[in-house]
Design a protein around this motif. Structure first.
Motif, PDB file in Angstrom:
ATOM      1  N   ARG A  12      21.093  97.925  70.539  1.00  0.00           N
ATOM      2  CA  ARG A  12      19.815  97.421  69.762  1.00  0.00           C
ATOM      3  C   ARG A  12      19.348  98.571  68.782  1.00  0.00           C
ATOM      4  O   ARG A  12      19.099  99.686  69.456  1.00  0.00           O
ATOM      5  N   TRP A  13      19.372  98.646  67.472  1.00  0.00           N
ATOM      6  CA  TRP A  13      18.972  99.667  66.699  1.00  0.00           C
ATOM      7  C   TRP A  13      17.930  99.291  65.854  1.00  0.00           C
ATOM      8  O   TRP A  13      17.819  98.359  65.219  1.00  0.00           O
ATOM      9  N   ALA A  14      17.226 100.453  65.369  1.00  0.00           N
ATOM     10  CA  ALA A  14      16.164 100.260  64.263  1.00  0.00           C
ATOM     11  C   ALA A  14      16.456 101.604  63.596  1.00  0.00           C
ATOM     12  O   ALA A  14      16.307 102.774  64.098  1.00  0.00           O
ATOM     13  N   ILE A  15      16.613 101.485  62.097  1.00  0.00           N
ATOM     14  CA  ILE A  15      16.765 102.663  61.218  1.00  0.00           C
ATOM     15  C   ILE A  15      15.298 102.718  60.568  1.00  0.00           C
ATOM     16  O   ILE A  15      15.120 101.850  59.752  1.00  0.00           O
ATOM     17  N   LEU A  16      14.622 103.876  60.652  1.00  0.00           N
ATOM     18  CA  LEU A  16      13.647 103.966  59.964  1.00  0.00           C
ATOM     19  C   LEU A  16      13.792 105.158  58.915  1.00  0.00           C
ATOM     20  O   LEU A  16      13.939 106.373  59.058  1.00  0.00           O
ATOM     21  N   ARG A  17      13.705 104.712  57.528  1.00  0.00           N
ATOM     22  CA  ARG A  17      13.886 105.451  56.291  1.00  0.00           C
ATOM     23  C   ARG A  17      12.566 106.212  55.950  1.00  0.00           C
ATOM     24  O   ARG A  17      11.503 105.406  55.675  1.00  0.00           O
ATOM     25  N   THR A  18      12.561 107.455  55.556  1.00  0.00           N
ATOM     26  CA  THR A  18      11.366 107.897  55.189  1.00  0.00           C
ATOM     27  C   THR A  18      11.370 109.179  53.893  1.00  0.00           C
ATOM     28  O   THR A  18      12.660 109.613  53.621  1.00  0.00           O
ATOM     29  N   ILE A  19      10.346 109.830  53.582  1.00  0.00           N
ATOM     30  CA  ILE A  19      10.325 110.439  52.415  1.00  0.00           C
ATOM     31  C   ILE A  19       9.182 111.558  52.507  1.00  0.00           C
ATOM     32  O   ILE A  19       8.277 111.332  52.911  1.00  0.00           O
ATOM     33  N   ILE A  20       9.947 112.908  52.366  1.00  0.00           N
ATOM     34  CA  ILE A  20       9.024 114.061  52.372  1.00  0.00           C
ATOM     35  C   ILE A  20       7.724 113.882  53.280  1.00  0.00           C
ATOM     36  O   ILE A  20       6.666 113.563  52.852  1.00  0.00           O
TER      37      ILE A  20
ATOM     38  N   LEU B 188      19.986 110.966  83.583  1.00  0.00           N
ATOM     39  CA  LEU B 188      19.096 111.124  84.555  1.00  0.00           C
ATOM     40  C   LEU B 188      17.686 110.288  84.503  1.00  0.00           C
ATOM     41  O   LEU B 188      17.106 109.935  85.497  1.00  0.00           O
ATOM     42  N   TYR B 189      17.462 110.351  82.984  1.00  0.00           N
ATOM     43  CA  TYR B 189      16.063 109.554  82.937  1.00  0.00           C
ATOM     44  C   TYR B 189      16.060 107.980  82.673  1.00  0.00           C
ATOM     45  O   TYR B 189      15.009 107.310  82.707  1.00  0.00           O
ATOM     46  N   LYS B 190      17.281 107.594  82.112  1.00  0.00           N
ATOM     47  CA  LYS B 190      17.812 106.467  81.886  1.00  0.00           C
ATOM     48  C   LYS B 190      16.455 105.359  81.035  1.00  0.00           C
ATOM     49  O   LYS B 190      15.946 104.663  81.350  1.00  0.00           O
ATOM     50  N   PRO B 191      16.529 106.167  79.943  1.00  0.00           N
ATOM     51  CA  PRO B 191      15.293 105.372  78.770  1.00  0.00           C
ATOM     52  C   PRO B 191      15.635 104.082  78.748  1.00  0.00           C
ATOM     53  O   PRO B 191      16.647 103.604  78.451  1.00  0.00           O
ATOM     54  N   ASP B 192      14.520 103.403  77.950  1.00  0.00           N
ATOM     55  CA  ASP B 192      14.925 102.166  77.432  1.00  0.00           C
ATOM     56  C   ASP B 192      14.801 102.204  76.016  1.00  0.00           C
ATOM     57  O   ASP B 192      15.738 101.353  75.535  1.00  0.00           O
ATOM     58  N   ALA B 193      14.680 103.294  75.367  1.00  0.00           N
ATOM     59  CA  ALA B 193      14.415 103.701  74.044  1.00  0.00           C
ATOM     60  C   ALA B 193      14.818 105.239  73.844  1.00  0.00           C
ATOM     61  O   ALA B 193      14.214 105.859  74.577  1.00  0.00           O
ATOM     62  N   ILE B 194      15.667 105.370  72.749  1.00  0.00           N
ATOM     63  CA  ILE B 194      15.567 106.722  72.483  1.00  0.00           C
ATOM     64  C   ILE B 194      15.047 106.867  70.739  1.00  0.00           C
ATOM     65  O   ILE B 194      15.647 106.102  70.021  1.00  0.00           O
ATOM     66  N   ILE B 195      13.945 107.696  70.432  1.00  0.00           N
ATOM     67  CA  ILE B 195      13.742 108.014  69.320  1.00  0.00           C
ATOM     68  C   ILE B 195      14.301 109.172  68.765  1.00  0.00           C
ATOM     69  O   ILE B 195      14.167 110.336  69.260  1.00  0.00           O
ATOM     70  N   HIS B 196      15.280 109.237  67.748  1.00  0.00           N
ATOM     71  CA  HIS B 196      16.256 110.417  67.452  1.00  0.00           C
ATOM     72  C   HIS B 196      15.487 110.976  66.191  1.00  0.00           C
ATOM     73  O   HIS B 196      15.959 110.499  64.993  1.00  0.00           O
TER      74      HIS B 196
ATOM     75  N   TYR C 252      24.259 102.308  78.399  1.00  0.00           N
ATOM     76  CA  TYR C 252      23.049 101.937  79.083  1.00  0.00           C
ATOM     77  C   TYR C 252      22.109 101.011  78.716  1.00  0.00           C
ATOM     78  O   TYR C 252      20.944 100.828  79.273  1.00  0.00           O
ATOM     79  N   ASN C 253      22.825 100.275  77.654  1.00  0.00           N
ATOM     80  CA  ASN C 253      21.848  99.145  76.827  1.00  0.00           C
ATOM     81  C   ASN C 253      20.564  99.956  76.529  1.00  0.00           C
ATOM     82  O   ASN C 253      19.242  99.432  76.607  1.00  0.00           O
ATOM     83  N   ILE C 254      20.419 100.891  75.789  1.00  0.00           N
ATOM     84  CA  ILE C 254      19.056 101.377  75.325  1.00  0.00           C
ATOM     85  C   ILE C 254      19.061 101.208  73.671  1.00  0.00           C
ATOM     86  O   ILE C 254      19.987 101.311  72.985  1.00  0.00           O
ATOM     87  N   GLN C 255      17.639 100.893  73.316  1.00  0.00           N
ATOM     88  CA  GLN C 255      17.421 100.834  71.893  1.00  0.00           C
ATOM     89  C   GLN C 255      17.368 102.319  71.279  1.00  0.00           C
ATOM     90  O   GLN C 255      17.021 102.972  71.987  1.00  0.00           O
ATOM     91  N   LEU C 256      17.949 102.344  70.168  1.00  0.00           N
ATOM     92  CA  LEU C 256      18.188 103.482  69.088  1.00  0.00           C
ATOM     93  C   LEU C 256      17.313 103.289  68.076  1.00  0.00           C
ATOM     94  O   LEU C 256      17.624 102.565  67.261  1.00  0.00           O
ATOM     95  N   VAL C 257      16.088 104.227  68.124  1.00  0.00           N
ATOM     96  CA  VAL C 257      15.319 104.179  66.869  1.00  0.00           C
ATOM     97  C   VAL C 257      15.740 105.510  66.005  1.00  0.00           C
ATOM     98  O   VAL C 257      15.665 106.764  66.717  1.00  0.00           O
ATOM     99  N   HIS C 258      16.376 105.382  64.919  1.00  0.00           N
ATOM    100  CA  HIS C 258      17.211 106.570  64.189  1.00  0.00           C
ATOM    101  C   HIS C 258      16.139 106.855  62.917  1.00  0.00           C
ATOM    102  O   HIS C 258      15.889 105.786  62.234  1.00  0.00           O
TER     103      HIS C 258
END
Length: 303
Positions: free
Chosen positions: A156-164, A64-72, A107-113
């Protein structure tokens, strides 16, 4: 103008992303989560209910919204719950990612995980992005499986690793170590804190900023996105006590082994942040700066 869809927008990080968006407004935002919207402001963006475990629901909302990027940001992050309820952990932390990857490819969406330091065993921290993972817990295993699914995708993806991650919002569904320590010490309650684990705790605002920078820069690859101050967990609690002028005598230092927790924790993690700082412009606060911001927000909430 890019459209971003955020999963788990009712969580701490999700709400901070909405908050940062409303200040900058460089994008269009679609905030999604289960249930009603818990963010106090409802204007300036779209909120859509979405169950990350319902693949058809996810496909319908994204279509429905066809985003350019999803932040998961949505995940099951309670380490002991993941150990005890492995099927649920797999569904939330792995199957949901498979669904998103499939949709992002279509949909050729960037995924930020969002990922975690718990993919490491803690033998050689702090870690850079190329360090070899070796998770000790089922939580860590599910997050590593999700990373592998994303890495093998064609989106296209970006994985962001984080802590506490720590911070405060008006409607917070679960606490975090900074708020827990502050609240317990203010009441003079005795608390046991491990003295043999090292971390680089992350201010929620900093992580939200890194998520938005990853979209803005159209980032690709793995990035460490934590705080920059390495400390023992008990030192974190002492620094909380010092900042708010609280009595430290209720704090008892204990070993990790004495807790008999369901899931094993890595001893020393922490992240080297050079890549995110250089490529994304990530610039996290110091721990005390984070506590200062938290203090100002707590005072504003009480007004």
């Amino acid at each position: 103008m890019k459209t971003i869809l955020v999963t788990g927008s009712n969580g701490l990080l999700g709400q901070k992303i909405t908050s940062q968006f409303l200040v900058g407004k460089q994008f269009k935002l679609v905030a999604t989560s289960r249930g009603v919207n818990r963010f106090p402001e409802h204007d300036g963006y779209i909120y859509a209910e979405m169950d990350i475990l319902d693949a058809e629901n996810v496909k319908a909302v994204v279509g429905l919204y066809k985003p350019d990027a999803i932040i998961h940001t949505a995940a099951l992050t309670n380490v002991d719950t993941c150990e005890a309820e492995q099927e649920l952990a797999y569904q939330l932390n792995v199957e949901a990612v498979k669904t998103l990857v499939d949709i992002c490819e279509v949909y050729n969406i960037q995924l930020v995980h969002l990922s975690t330091d718990f993919i490491f065993d803690g033998a050689n921290g702090p870690y850079d992005e190329l360090a070899a993972p070796n998770p000790l817990s089922y939580y860590g295993k599910t997050k590593l499986l999700a990373e592998e699914i994303i890495r093998n995708s064609t989106c296209r993806w970006a994985i962001l690793r984080t802590i506490i991650v720590y911070g405060i919002v008006r409607d917070l569904s679960r606490s975090n170590i900074v708020l827990w320590a502050k609240n317990a010490l203010e009441k003079g309650e005795p608390i046991n804190v491990v003295d043999d684990q090292w971390r680089t705790p992350t201010l929620a605002e900093d992580l939200a900023d890194c998520c938005l920078l990853a979209v803005e820069k159209n980032a690709y690859g793995v990035y460490n996105a934590s705080g920059k101050d390495m400390m023992r967990i008990v030192e974190l609690v002492y620094r909380v006590a010092d900042f708010w002028g609280l009595d430290k005598s209720p704090i008892t230092e204990i070993s990790s082994a004495s807790l008999n927790q369901t899931a094993k924790r890595p001893v020393r993690t922490g992240f080297i942040l050079d890549k995110a700082m250089t490529e994304l412009g990530y610039n996290p606060h110091s721990f005390e700066e984070g506590l200062q911001l938290l203090d100002e927000q707590l005072k504003a909430i009480k007004l």
